[in-house]
Scaffold this motif. Structure first.
Motif, short mmCIF file in Angstrom:
data_model
loop_
_atom_site.label_atom_id
_atom_site.label_comp_id
_atom_site.label_asym_id
_atom_site.label_seq_id
_atom_site.Cartn_x
_atom_site.Cartn_y
_atom_site.Cartn_z
N UNK A 75 -23.77 -8.34 16.06
CA UNK A 75 -23.18 -7.12 15.50
C UNK A 75 -21.99 -7.46 14.61
N UNK A 76 -21.17 -8.42 15.06
CA UNK A 76 -19.99 -8.81 14.28
C UNK A 76 -20.38 -9.39 12.93
N UNK A 77 -21.41 -10.23 12.91
CA UNK A 77 -21.86 -10.84 11.65
C UNK A 77 -22.35 -9.77 10.68
N UNK A 78 -23.17 -8.85 11.18
CA UNK A 78 -23.69 -7.80 10.30
C UNK A 78 -22.58 -6.83 9.87
N UNK A 79 -21.63 -6.57 10.76
CA UNK A 79 -20.51 -5.69 10.40
C UNK A 79 -19.68 -6.35 9.30
N UNK A 80 -19.54 -7.68 9.37
CA UNK A 80 -18.80 -8.38 8.33
C UNK A 80 -19.51 -8.26 6.99
N UNK A 81 -20.84 -8.37 7.02
CA UNK A 81 -21.58 -8.20 5.76
C UNK A 81 -21.44 -6.77 5.24
N UNK A 82 -21.57 -5.78 6.11
CA UNK A 82 -21.45 -4.39 5.68
C UNK A 82 -20.05 -4.13 5.11
N UNK A 83 -19.05 -4.75 5.71
CA UNK A 83 -17.69 -4.61 5.20
C UNK A 83 -17.58 -5.14 3.78
N UNK A 84 -18.24 -6.27 3.51
CA UNK A 84 -18.24 -6.81 2.15
C UNK A 84 -19.14 -5.98 1.24
#
Length: 331
Positions: A75-84
């Motif tokens: 979830x953290x990895x995908x949230x980081x991508x969504x943030x970018x």
């Protein structure tokens, strides 16, 4: 890979890419795709995609090693991508960044574990580029690429429902898709599977020519690499598609409303990836002389390394979660 092997790889890949342009980009969309312009084919190779694939592997490896939640790490990895991905919208980007701060974990891998990760990334990249080349060759009516359809139909004609029993609740849907494809339906999914089969054959050839003797460990890591990529693709595609569906609301500050989405669309994505992974590994192993015990061990390793991303997908692609996140970010 030694320098000589690298040169062989570059030369052969250049031959494979004859009349195809390879365009390296870095974009927030993070996509691997084929573009056609006046009959010229270009593969868009987005380094952003591979950045997050590496983060995904590192996060999963670290979480498993330290007995932490793999779902939270994913979830953290995908949230980081969504943030970018939504970085032009500062409030939303920062809100998603809070999820990364809460769930993210720093990589904690030994040099040996990092080397294994790099091997898996290399195999994933190799598979991806040949998968995209296959789409082009299919469009060009290339005989070798079109022959993959016959391979798929021969495999599917012998499939029984019980073959999917280990998939549990997904068994029925996998078997039903096989029957639909045999009946001439789901042509887009069939082409994706054809591209997977084409890529599997090419990987077997390149493994032998790049590394020479392919030892059992490398073969296991190649299989794991394909499995990891399949899981990441499903996660990435479902989550980003769900968020992109709210782009107009995000851009213009409109009130977000849950969209009515047929759950079967996401189910098809899961099954397409599942079938592709099973077929790819089966065909890859068929290119090597292995004992029954070795085949069993490879599949066992494949199953052990499989990452269950369903919970992360359900969380991040939930219409309720997306709408709530958009609203909370504006406060």
């Amino acid at each position: 890979m030694n320098k000589n092997a690298e040169n062989i790889f570059i030369e052969q890949l250049a031959a494979e890419l004859e009349h195809i342009d390879l365009c390296f980009v870095y974009s927030r969309q993070a996509r691997i795709a084929v573009r056609i312009d006046n009959g010229q084919y270009t593969i868009i190779w987005d380094e952003c995609y591979w950045k997050y694939y590496r983060k995904y592997l590192m996060a999963v490896g670290t979480a498993r090693k330290n007995k932490m939640s793999v779902t939270r790490a994913v979830i953290a990895v995908m949230a980081e991508h969504l943030s970018e991905r939504f970085s032009p919208f500062k409030d939303l980007s920062e809100f998603l960044g809070q999820i990364v701060s809460q769930f993210g974990i720093a990589p904690d891998l030994t040099s040996e574990e990092t080397d294994i990760t790099e091997t898996r990334i290399f195999i994933a990249k190799l598979f991806s580029i040949f998968h995209e080349i296959a789409h082009i060759r299919i469009a060009q009516k290339d005989t070798a690429a079109l022959r993959t359809k016959d391979i798929i139909f021969r495999m599917f004609s012998n499939v029984q429902k019980e073959h999917f029993a280990p998939l549990g609740e997904w068994a029925d849907l996998h078997f039903r898709m096989v029957q639909e494809i045999l009946a001439g339906n789901y042509k887009e999914i069939l082409e994706e599977l054809m591209a997977d089969v084409y890529a599997a054959g090419k990987i077997a050839v390149y493994l032998k020519e790049i590394y020479g003797y392919v030892d059992f460990t490398l073969l296991c890591e190649s299989v794991a690499g394909i499995g990891y990529l399949s899981g990441f693709q499903n996660l990435f595609n479902v989550v980003t598609r769900s968020w992109d569906g709210h782009y107009t609301e995000i851009r213009f500050g409109l009130d977000p409303h849950p969209r009515e989405i047929d759950p079967y669309i996401n189910e098809l994505e899961i099954v397409r990836n599942g079938l592709g992974r099973i077929m790819t590994v089966t065909l890859l192993l068929s290119r090597f002389e292995l004992s029954d015990q070795q085949r069993f061990e490879v599949w066992k390793y494949h199953d052990e390394e499989h990452v269950k991303t369903a919970a992360a997908v359900d969380c991040l692609s939930s219409e309720e979660f997306i709408c709530t996140a958009i609203q909370e970010a504006r406060k």
